[in-house]
Design an enzyme around this catalytic site. Structure first.
Site: not given
Ligand code: NAD
Length: 385
Positions: A127, A132, A135, A138, A233
């Site tokens: 990530r 990106q 990904d 996403s 994450y």
């Molecule tokens: P995910 O599907 O793994 O999880 C979804 C969300 O659940 C996350 O935001 C996590 O913080 C939250 N979560 C976990 N436990 C929790 C709890 N107990 N209570 C409430 N919330 C909880 O996450 P995702 O959508 O795949 O992505 C996570 C993060 O990765 C993104 O928000 C971002 O910061 C990062 N990301 C970066 C890039 C990039 O830079 N290219 C791309 C995608 C995502």
């Protein structure tokens, strides 16, 4: 000329296809030969004629298509057709790029290694901003978040937007989104566009500004432990923190018409956020859409793939929402694959440079070996059990 093959997906309900005609044309222009199984795109509304016009060679027999592949591009992990493992048809040394569910099904990865297939798992694209455009988690989570909000709106026995009419004013629905990652943020944005009032919570405090920027109120719960990994994450939070989160959220959940949960922790069961008791205190007619249904669920009442009715509340546990919008989901997934394959191929040759973080992270098997330490750990745990 490297041969890329695109099979028809065999998993029940998987309507997406790995490449759409547009991306086939891009691959052909780059000098690849693209083989597409007859009917591969039909469930996603792409016809054989469109693939042919894009320069693909259509192949009717799945065994021939898999057998000719140097790079096989897929959506769901390989399965079975007529009782035969699809992998039987893939040549040793071939490259399989797909969602492979490496931590959920480490035995599947072991099988790839045993068959000397080079596996690249789309779940493991890092990530980072450099990766990106590859990904796929996403690109697909974005679609799932959108659809979750639509399902909630369609299932709620009341309106989302405020309406001022001659027959009186109807207040807007209150939506709570738990987990504000990619899917959660899109669910917020979609619910807002439909006119609901939205609040959201996430264990990673860094998302507060993103939540606000898509028009929701962020619920502040002071958390003392470190909740984010370097990869962006969430980490699994301790018992007392989870208790504290539930305590605060109980009050918000009671007042909500809709709760959309998307909380996940990579490689673990999804955290339990909405207990049965909390569901019992919700308004009659309220709706929960649990996007973590496939990972154990964020709600105690969730049954994966089903609608559950509990005390006047509907709990929906959808599986594979991206497949319900197969045209756009396939389009963006195909773009993710195109960028990745272009990245892997240098001067017409495959170049798996394990010094590169994207390749090192994504490639799970090479030369008969499992390369990913977390998969090895998961396998060792299975053997112990
Ligand atoms: P995910 O599907 O793994 O999880 C979804 C969300 O659940 C996350 O935001 C996590 O913080 C939250 N979560 C976990 N436990 C929790 C709890 N107990 N209570 C409430 N919330 C909880 O996450 P995702 O959508 O795949 O992505 C996570 C993060 O990765 C993104 O928000 C971002 O910061 C990062 N990301 C970066 C890039 C990039 O830079 N290219 C791309 C995608 C995502």
């Amino acid at each position: 000329m490297i041969k890329i093959a695109v099979p028809k997906e065999s998993e029940l309900g998987e309507l997406r296809v790995a490449l759409v005609p547009d991306t086939v044309a891009r691959f052909v222009k780059l000098g690849f030969e693209v083989l597409v199984q007859t009917g591969a795109g039909l469930a996603a509304h792409f016809t054989d004629a469109e693939y042919e016009a894009a320069g693909a060679r259509m192949i009717n027999s799945p065994s021939q298509l898999w057998g000719e592949a140097e790079i096989l591009l897929k959506v769901a992990p390989p399965g079975e057709q007529n009782g035969q493992p699809e992998l039987n048809w893939l040549k040793p040394g071939a490259i399989l790029i797909s969602f492979l569910n490496p931590l959920g099904n480490p035995e599947g990865i072991q099988e790839l290694a045993q068959r000397k297939i080079t596996g690249l798992s789309m779940e493991l694209i890092p990530r980072t901003s450099r990766a990106q455009s590859m990904d796929a988690l996403s690109s697909q989570a974005n679609i799932a978040g959108y659809k979750a909000a639509l399902i909630a709106a369609a299932s709620l026995p009341r309106l989302f937007p405020m309406m001022t009419t001659a027959a009186g004013t109807i207040p807007p629905a209150k939506v709570l989104v738990v987990g504000a990652g990619v899917a959660g943020l899109q669910a917020i944005a979609t619910a807002r566009r439909l006119g609901a009032v939205v609040e959201a919570f996430d264990v990673r405090p860094a998302v507060k500004e993103e939540v606000q920027s898509v028009g929701a109120k962020f619920i502040e719960i002071p958390i003392e432990e470190d909740t984010a990994t370097t990869g962006g994450y969430a980490k699994e939070v301790g018992k007392s923190t989870q208790e504290r989160i539930r305590e605060v959220l109980t009050e918000h959940i009671k007042k909500s018409d809709v709760v959309i949960t998307t909380a996940q922790v990579q490689g673990k069961r999804a955290p339990l956020i909405v207990t049965e008791e909390m569901v019992g205190e919700m308004k009659a007619g309220a709706v929960i859409v649990d996007l973590a249904a496939g990972q154990g669920g964020n709600c105690a009442c969730t049954e994966p793939g089903k609608d559950v009715y509990y005390n006047g509340v509907t709990i929906i546990g959808p599986l594979n929402l991206p497949a319900s919008l197969p045209i756009d989901a396939s389009q963006v997934y195909a773009k993710n694959l195109l960028t990745l394959v272009k990245y892997l191929v240098k001067d017409g040759e495959m170049n798996l440079d394990f010094e590169d973080d994207i390749i090192a992270s994504t490639c799970v098997t090479f030369n008969g070996e499992i390369r990913n330490p977390k998969v090895k750990e998961a396998l060792a745990t299975l053997v112990e059990a």
